[in-house]
Design a protein around this motif. Structure first.
Motif, PDB file in Angstrom:
ATOM      1  N   ASP A 132      17.277  35.765  79.579  1.00 41.15           N
ATOM      2  CA  ASP A 132      16.815  37.034  80.131  1.00 41.15           C
ATOM      3  C   ASP A 132      15.539  36.756  80.918  1.00 41.15           C
ATOM      4  OD1 ASP A 132      16.183  39.619  80.726  1.00 41.15           O
ATOM      5  OD2 ASP A 132      15.706  40.226  78.674  1.00 41.15           O
ATOM      6  N   HIS A 133      15.614  36.838  82.229  1.00 43.57           N
ATOM      7  CA  HIS A 133      14.474  36.510  83.079  1.00 43.57           C
ATOM      8  C   HIS A 133      13.460  37.642  83.168  1.00 43.57           C
ATOM      9  CE1 HIS A 133      16.106  32.706  84.391  1.00 43.57           C
ATOM     10  NE2 HIS A 133      17.291  33.300  84.536  1.00 43.57           N
ATOM     11  N   HIS A 134      13.735  38.790  82.577  1.00 44.84           N
ATOM     12  CA  HIS A 134      12.826  39.924  82.633  1.00 44.84           C
ATOM     13  C   HIS A 134      11.947  40.032  81.391  1.00 44.84           C
ATOM     14  CE1 HIS A 134      14.874  41.170  86.219  1.00 44.84           C
ATOM     15  NE2 HIS A 134      16.036  41.145  85.584  1.00 44.84           N
ATOM     16  N   MET A 135      12.008  39.031  80.519  1.00 47.38           N
ATOM     17  CA  MET A 135      11.200  39.052  79.304  1.00 47.38           C
ATOM     18  C   MET A 135       9.739  38.790  79.650  1.00 47.38           C
ATOM     19  SD  MET A 135      13.693  36.961  76.695  1.00 47.38           S
ATOM     20  CE  MET A 135      12.321  36.343  75.840  1.00 47.38           C
ATOM     21  N   GLN A 136       8.849  39.389  78.880  1.00 50.52           N
ATOM     22  CA  GLN A 136       7.430  39.133  79.051  1.00 50.52           C
ATOM     23  C   GLN A 136       6.976  38.183  77.958  1.00 50.52           C
ATOM     24  OE1 GLN A 136       5.282  42.768  79.072  1.00 50.52           O
ATOM     25  NE2 GLN A 136       6.199  43.497  80.958  1.00 50.52           N
ATOM     26  N   SER A 137       6.115  37.268  78.326  1.00 48.48           N
ATOM     27  CA  SER A 137       5.666  36.300  77.337  1.00 48.48           C
ATOM     28  C   SER A 137       4.680  36.961  76.377  1.00 48.48           C
ATOM     29  CB  SER A 137       5.011  35.098  78.017  1.00 48.48           C
ATOM     30  OG  SER A 137       3.893  35.526  78.738  1.00 48.48           O
TER      31      SER A 137
END
Length: 187
Positions: free
Chosen positions: A74-79
């Motif tokens: 999922d490239h929309h995750m926030q670290s």
């Protein structure tokens, strides 16, 4: 933590077993015979051989990987940065310590050790003047000290309730009651 009663005791055998400390004697040429019996295969290879490839295959592992399928990212995750919250906690703690330090002129703020000392000293005062001097020494208002002392106090041991006991291992424990001490002020 602490007492040996909370730790598991290690049990060792009472007697040595009959085989303890004995070794099987090797004949003079025994070591050479063992080396000759082992196959003369090299321990490492420069290139992968068929034997290495066969040894590396794990059919169960491959079937589990194929059941899992490809990885989905999922490239929309926030670290998550837990270090930021920890640093914020340290900053606020440091600010609180600076505000409560004696060199800082903030009234009605104390570090925990100073608060404990203040409450312990409060038990021995006899008059309103001594209470005023104590409050001034700790840079706290008398009204704030009275309000604080309604809910917080330093523990005081009732000497008549101290009971010593020991368990079967010989550990001694002390049990005692604490009570609330308010100073008797002369008006």
């Amino acid at each position: 933590m602490g007492g040996s009663s909370s730790k598991i005791a290690r049990k060792l055998p009472k007697e040595k077993s009959s085989w303890a400390g004995t070794r099987t004697p090797l004949e003079q040429g025994g070591v050479q015979e063992i080396r000759r019996a082992m196959p003369s295969r090299p321990l490492a290879f420069e290139n992968k051989t068929d034997a290495v490839e066969v040894d590396a295959k794990d059919p169960q592992f491959m079937s589990k990987l194929s059941q899992l399928g490809p990885v989905r990212v999922d490239h929309h995750m926030q670290s998550v940065r837990p270090a930021d919250s920890v640093q914020q906690m340290y900053r606020s703690r440091l600010q609180s310590e600076v505000e409560a330090s004696p060199s800082h002129s903030t009234r009605n703020r104390l570090v925990a050790a100073s608060l404990s000392d203040l409450l312990e000293s409060r038990k021995t005062i006899k008059s309103q003047a001594e209470l005023q001097a104590l409050a001034e020494r700790y840079h706290i208002d008398v009204a704030k000290l009275a309000e604080l002392a309604r809910f917080i106090n330093a523990p005081s041991v009732d000497e008549s309730t101290i009971v010593k006991s020991s368990n079967q291992d010989g550990e001694e424990t002390l049990t005692m009651m604490v009570h609330w001490v308010d100073p008797k002020l002369e008006t």
